[in-house]
Design a protein around this motif. Structure first.
Motif, PDB file in Angstrom:
ATOM      1  N   ASN A 122       0.829  -1.209   0.000  1.00 13.35           N
ATOM      2  CA  ASN A 122       0.000   0.000   0.000  1.00 13.35           C
ATOM      3  C   ASN A 122       0.860   1.253   0.000  1.00 13.35           C
ATOM      4  N   VAL A 123       1.956   1.229   0.769  1.00  8.73           N
ATOM      5  CA  VAL A 123       2.847   2.391   0.812  1.00  8.73           C
ATOM      6  C   VAL A 123       3.538   2.595  -0.536  1.00  8.73           C
ATOM      7  N   GLU A 124       3.902   1.529  -1.194  1.00  9.61           N
ATOM      8  CA  GLU A 124       4.567   1.617  -2.497  1.00  9.61           C
ATOM      9  C   GLU A 124       3.646   2.108  -3.603  1.00  9.61           C
ATOM     10  N   LEU A 125       2.353   1.913  -3.438  1.00 11.43           N
ATOM     11  CA  LEU A 125       1.398   2.060  -4.534  1.00 11.43           C
ATOM     12  C   LEU A 125       1.484   3.377  -5.302  1.00 11.43           C
ATOM     13  N   PRO A 126       1.589   4.549  -4.631  1.00 14.38           N
ATOM     14  CA  PRO A 126       1.620   5.795  -5.413  1.00 14.38           C
ATOM     15  C   PRO A 126       2.782   5.892  -6.399  1.00 14.38           C
ATOM     16  N   LEU A 127       3.869   5.164  -6.157  1.00 11.83           N
ATOM     17  CA  LEU A 127       5.032   5.223  -7.050  1.00 11.83           C
ATOM     18  C   LEU A 127       5.236   3.926  -7.821  1.00 11.83           C
ATOM     19  N   MET A 128       4.290   2.993  -7.713  1.00 15.00           N
ATOM     20  CA  MET A 128       4.474   1.682  -8.312  1.00 15.00           C
ATOM     21  C   MET A 128       4.642   1.741  -9.829  1.00 15.00           C
ATOM     22  N   PHE A 129       3.993   2.701 -10.462  1.00 13.55           N
ATOM     23  CA  PHE A 129       4.052   2.781 -11.921  1.00 13.55           C
ATOM     24  C   PHE A 129       4.997   3.878 -12.396  1.00 13.55           C
ATOM     25  N   GLU A 130       5.838   4.357 -11.488  1.00 13.66           N
ATOM     26  CA  GLU A 130       6.843   5.353 -11.833  1.00 13.66           C
ATOM     27  C   GLU A 130       8.175   4.659 -12.149  1.00 13.66           C
ATOM     28  N   PRO A 131       9.071   5.345 -12.869  1.00 15.94           N
ATOM     29  CA  PRO A 131      10.341   4.710 -13.274  1.00 15.94           C
ATOM     30  C   PRO A 131      11.385   4.701 -12.157  1.00 15.94           C
ATOM     31  N   TYR A 132      11.004   4.152 -10.995  1.00 15.48           N
ATOM     32  CA  TYR A 132      11.939   4.022  -9.892  1.00 15.48           C
ATOM     33  C   TYR A 132      12.406   2.579  -9.792  1.00 15.48           C
ATOM     34  N   ASP A 133      13.610   2.403  -9.321  1.00 17.88           N
ATOM     35  CA  ASP A 133      14.125   1.068  -9.065  1.00 17.88           C
ATOM     36  C   ASP A 133      13.248   0.377  -8.031  1.00 17.88           C
ATOM     37  N   ARG A 134      12.763  -0.812  -8.335  1.00 18.78           N
ATOM     38  CA  ARG A 134      11.812  -1.492  -7.458  1.00 18.78           C
ATOM     39  C   ARG A 134      12.413  -1.819  -6.094  1.00 18.78           C
ATOM     40  N   ALA A 135      13.677  -2.226  -6.081  1.00 18.22           N
ATOM     41  CA  ALA A 135      14.316  -2.529  -4.797  1.00 18.22           C
ATOM     42  C   ALA A 135      14.438  -1.274  -3.945  1.00 18.22           C
ATOM     43  N   SER A 136      14.765  -0.144  -4.576  1.00 23.16           N
ATOM     44  CA  SER A 136      14.868   1.115  -3.842  1.00 23.16           C
ATOM     45  C   SER A 136      13.503   1.555  -3.317  1.00 23.16           C
ATOM     46  N   LEU A 137      12.463   1.357  -4.140  1.00 24.19           N
ATOM     47  CA  LEU A 137      11.114   1.713  -3.707  1.00 24.19           C
ATOM     48  C   LEU A 137      10.693   0.861  -2.511  1.00 24.19           C
ATOM     49  N   ARG A 138      11.021  -0.427  -2.541  1.00 23.92           N
ATOM     50  CA  ARG A 138      10.683  -1.289  -1.413  1.00 23.92           C
ATOM     51  C   ARG A 138      11.411  -0.838  -0.144  1.00 23.92           C
ATOM     52  N   ARG A 139      12.688  -0.485  -0.278  1.00 24.88           N
ATOM     53  CA  ARG A 139      13.430  -0.014   0.897  1.00 24.88           C
ATOM     54  C   ARG A 139      12.822   1.269   1.441  1.00 24.88           C
TER      55      ARG A 139
END
Length: 257
Positions: A122-139
């Motif tokens: 849920n916290v990741e959701l607003p940036l889930m479809f943005e061009p961010y590194d997924r591992a960095s987004l999870r951290r």
């Protein structure tokens, strides 16, 4: 409150030179049959960086209407709303959506979490479809949940969490994109007194530590006690406003890089 470092590449919040928010002569009228209901009347409001401004009043006073208009969830019948100098009335829907995405974080009374996603998802959701590194987004999401005291609950779904835990998850979600303005609609309405105080303390600390600007609508005196400024509303009008409060010292320099 320990501030979570941003490792997604999302821009860190910066302190604007001028007001974060300016509302000028804003009206909202609804037509019900032959009757015109004045939900908001000639509202004027200026909010400066790092303020925790509380819109306070009873149900029907216009505070949620004003908050929705500020966030672009509704449009005024008349008047202007400027966010960081941009007249939102001059923006197309897609341009306003982009401004919301880059600048505003929302915290809702009913949490608005996705029930089949875990807290961290849920916290990741607003940036889930943005061009961010997924591992960095999870951290980033993990860091934020740890910041709000939910590191041990990150894989739980909302249905397995208390109201306070859901609201703290919503705060983490609102922060994931490093917004400069947080809009909170009755953030303690569904919480007990003790949990409400914890949530309000987190909102206060966002202002003093990160330099984030918070505008919250409420009828809860606990929120008003922690706010740097209380704007009182009645019958769609702002009836008392002490004016912008000084930004907390060190708020700009405390923003994470």
């Amino acid at each position: 409150m320990t501030i979570a470092p941003d490792r997604t590449g999302a821009p860190a919040p910066t302190t604007p030179d001028g007001p974060v928010l300016e509302v000028r002569d804003v009206w909202k009228l609804h037509k019900l049959g032959d009757e015109v209901v004045k939900a908001l009347v000639a509202a004027d409001l200026t909010v400066t960086p790092g303020e925790f401004a509380c819109l306070m009043g009873p149900s029907g006073s216009g505070k949620s209407t004003l908050l929705n208009i500020i966030g672009g969830l509704d449009r005024p019948t008349k008047g202007t709303v400027s966010i960081e100098g941009q007249d939102t009335g001059a923006l197309t829907e897609s341009q306003f959506a982009s401004l919301r995405h880059d600048t505003i974080g929302f915290i809702f009374q009913s949490y608005n979490l996705i029930p089949f996603l875990s807290a961290v998802e849920n916290v990741e959701l607003p940036l889930m479809f943005e061009p961010y590194d997924r591992a960095s987004l999870r951290r980033r999401a993990v860091d934020l949940l740890e910041m709000v005291g939910l590191g041990h609950r990150m894989h739980h779904h909302p249905t397995k969490m208390s109201g306070g835990e859901q609201q703290r998850t919503a705060i983490a979600r609102a922060l994931v994109g490093n917004p400069r303005l947080i809009l909170a609609d009755e953030p303690t309405a569904n919480l007990d007194a003790r949990t409400g105080k914890v949530v309000v303390g987190m909102l206060r600390d966002l202002c003093s530590t990160l330099g984030v600007t918070v505008v919250a609508s409420t009828h809860d005196p606990t929120v008003a006690d922690e706010a740097s400024r209380v704007v009182r509303m009645k019958d769609g009008r702002i009836v008392d406003d002490p004016g912008p409060a000084p930004a907390p010292s060190g708020s700009a320099s405390s923003a994470p890089s």
